[in-house]
Design an enzyme around this catalytic site. Sequence first.
Site, PDB file in Angstrom:
ATOM      1  N   ARG A 172       6.166 -11.540  16.063  1.00 54.33           N
ATOM      2  CA  ARG A 172       7.131 -12.665  16.080  1.00 54.33           C
ATOM      3  C   ARG A 172       8.417 -11.725  16.378  1.00 54.33           C
ATOM      4  O   ARG A 172       9.279 -12.064  17.076  1.00 54.33           O
ATOM      5  CB  ARG A 172       7.229 -13.210  14.712  1.00 54.33           C
ATOM      6  CG  ARG A 172       6.290 -14.193  14.244  1.00 54.33           C
ATOM      7  CD  ARG A 172       6.477 -14.788  13.055  1.00 54.33           C
ATOM      8  NE  ARG A 172       7.777 -15.617  13.008  1.00 54.33           N
ATOM      9  CZ  ARG A 172       7.739 -16.996  13.168  1.00 54.33           C
ATOM     10  NH1 ARG A 172       6.695 -17.413  13.491  1.00 54.33           N
ATOM     11  NH2 ARG A 172       8.935 -17.778  13.292  1.00 54.33           N
TER      12      ARG A 172
ATOM     13  N   ASP B 218      11.461 -26.008  12.382  1.00 55.73           N
ATOM     14  CA  ASP B 218      10.972 -26.291  11.026  1.00 55.73           C
ATOM     15  C   ASP B 218      12.214 -27.104  10.289  1.00 55.73           C
ATOM     16  O   ASP B 218      11.739 -27.912   9.270  1.00 55.73           O
ATOM     17  CB  ASP B 218      10.954 -24.764  10.555  1.00 55.73           C
ATOM     18  CG  ASP B 218       9.666 -24.207  10.753  1.00 55.73           C
ATOM     19  OD1 ASP B 218       8.750 -24.778  11.208  1.00 55.73           O
ATOM     20  OD2 ASP B 218       9.312 -23.185  10.326  1.00 55.73           O
TER      21      ASP B 218
ATOM     22  N   TYR C 239      -6.079 -11.080  14.790  1.00 53.98           N
ATOM     23  CA  TYR C 239      -5.667 -11.114  16.307  1.00 53.98           C
ATOM     24  C   TYR C 239      -4.927 -10.030  16.838  1.00 53.98           C
ATOM     25  O   TYR C 239      -4.234  -9.543  16.042  1.00 53.98           O
ATOM     26  CB  TYR C 239      -5.337 -12.662  16.843  1.00 53.98           C
ATOM     27  CG  TYR C 239      -4.112 -13.113  16.087  1.00 53.98           C
ATOM     28  CD1 TYR C 239      -2.957 -12.982  16.485  1.00 53.98           C
ATOM     29  CD2 TYR C 239      -4.360 -14.022  14.976  1.00 53.98           C
ATOM     30  CE1 TYR C 239      -2.087 -13.426  15.759  1.00 53.98           C
ATOM     31  CE2 TYR C 239      -3.270 -14.493  14.012  1.00 53.98           C
ATOM     32  CZ  TYR C 239      -1.962 -13.889  14.494  1.00 53.98           C
ATOM     33  OH  TYR C 239      -1.028 -14.688  14.112  1.00 53.98           O
TER      34      TYR C 239
END
Length: 399
Positions: free
Chosen positions: A106, A289, A211
């Site tokens: 991120r 969001d 991942y």
Amino acid sequence: MSLKVAVIGAGLGGLTAAAALYARGLDVEVYERGEALREQGVGMHLGPNGTRLLERLGLGPRLAELAVRPEALEVRAFHNGAQVAVQEMGEAWERRFRAPYLTVHRGDLHRMLAGTVPAERVHTGKELLRYAEDADGVLLEFADGTTARADVLVGADGVHSAVRRAVAGEDAPVYSGNSALRGLVDAADVPALDPGRMYMFAGPAARVLCYPVSGGRQFTYVVVTPAPEGDAESWTSATDPADLDAVLEGWAPQVRDLVGAAGEVRRWALYDRAPLERWSTPRVTLLGDAAHPMLPHHGQGANQAVEDAVALAVCLARATEDAEGVAAALERYEALRRPHTTRVQLGSRTGGRPAPQQGGRPGGVNDAAADVAWILDHDVEAALDQDLPAPARAAAAAA
């Protein structure tokens, strides 16, 4: 002269909105309550529906450098690590969905997006206290005593959005019954895991997904497990690494290597909110969001924010600058996005199949992709062009 747009929040959604608006010639200013730009968290998924839009914003080379295109997802037995199934991804998914499926830290993506917006247009230390909307625009009042005016206000200020409360009223978070333990490990510390692949281990009381990120130098791990309600609605709360050890005691050697390499562990109590019936007024709207907080089971939270950002920028760039034009642009943006994000949001609650759609569930390239192919296939810019009148559609294609 162009529309002046104020974006509240400099997270992934807010910066994508700023980048898309700026690229289309709008006068955008971003206001971030924090004293500096930073993005906490670990890794995230970028589906083709998100990557195609980010590539159009010029981020392709940086994504190629810092993100990873996983070649496959391996499903393994939780108790001994034996391979149960393999889902090929990589080039096969890129051909199928016309853009790559990527995993990325991120923070890396946040820095990429920040680099697309002139620094003087991003203002930190600006906590929005209130705003007043009138026929001519919006007056913003900040906690430091300053004010600003804009033609349009965009609430990209996250799940605890002040703009959401003003637009839609108070609502209660909905707890999923699960929490996620998350963190990062160096790939060198888990040599049994290939940093070009994703892994899932599903046990009786938890599942583990790991991942690669940071160009394959690190792995993100996410451990989803049932938990009683009580944790704050936050995805950055620190927790004791012993909690991770306890949940995964007796698991496969590859998972125990992850536990042993884990440093800081964060707990994310998995909440969402009920879909909104509206998220816009004539001068104010929401994205990401702030509009539709969702559970992570489809890996679509950030991707849907990127889609929102680009759709909003397209709608505002095509709007006339009078009050009627602005209101029509925001109405069109919401009419396009709210049904789609509601379907993604509700589908994410199950972690499996999307909400039903008339005409049947679209097919996918394989079992793992089948339930989310309709999401990954989506091109929000193409969807916007499809509902234009024919002359306007031709003009947009030529632009």
